[in-house]
Design a protein around this motif. Structure first.
Motif, PDB file in Angstrom:
ATOM      1  N   VAL A  55       0.729  -1.180  -0.110  1.00  0.00           N
ATOM      2  CA  VAL A  55       0.099   0.021  -0.031  1.00  0.00           C
ATOM      3  C   VAL A  55       0.885   1.173  -0.069  1.00  0.00           C
ATOM      4  N   ARG A  56       1.939   1.175   0.753  1.00  0.00           N
ATOM      5  CA  ARG A  56       2.776   2.484   0.871  1.00  0.00           C
ATOM      6  C   ARG A  56       3.426   2.498  -0.356  1.00  0.00           C
TER       7      ARG A  56
ATOM      8  N   SER B 149       3.026   6.016  -2.956  1.00  0.00           N
ATOM      9  CA  SER B 149       4.278   6.465  -3.596  1.00  0.00           C
ATOM     10  C   SER B 149       4.491   6.860  -4.784  1.00  0.00           C
ATOM     11  N   MET B 150       4.146   5.605  -5.530  1.00  0.00           N
ATOM     12  CA  MET B 150       4.348   5.471  -7.021  1.00  0.00           C
ATOM     13  C   MET B 150       3.133   5.821  -7.855  1.00  0.00           C
TER      14      MET B 150
END
Length: 109
Positions: free
Chosen positions: A8-9, A13-14
């Protein structure tokens, strides 16, 4: 939990579309259910975790994770075990204890 959080992180970020992340997490959950066993946090696991925390200076949860991995490796030596973690301190401790470690955030060639 760690893999879900990392996915998820990374997706945030992408800027990966949420439906792609959801599909990946669903596939991951199916794989986990089919291939992993639950390790009970009993006295032996916790005692070993305390020792590992003291030896390697690990945070509590990381020491428990390493303790579980090492006890599984000891009790099920016939099954190849790989610790997957992006935590540098945990990875260093695991490698020093003889585990094979894969850091999913490192580029592979």
């Amino acid at each position: 939990m760690e893999v879900s959080s990392a996915l998820v992180r990374r997706a945030r970020s992408m800027q990966i579309p949420s439906q792609e992340v959801f599909a990946t997490l669903t596939n991951f959950d199916d794989d986990v259910t089919a291939s992993l066993s639950i390790i009970e946090l009993d006295e032996a696991v916790m005692d070993y975790a305390v020792q590992l925390a003291r030896v390697h200076g690990l945070r509590g949860a990381d020491a428990v994770q390493l303790s579980c991995a090492l006890l599984v490796k000891r009790d099920r030596a016939e099954i190849p075990l790989i610790l997957m973690s992006s935590d540098i301190e945990l990875n260093a401790a695991a490698e020093s204890e003889g585990l094979t470690v894969v850091n999913p955030t490192e580029a592979r060639s």
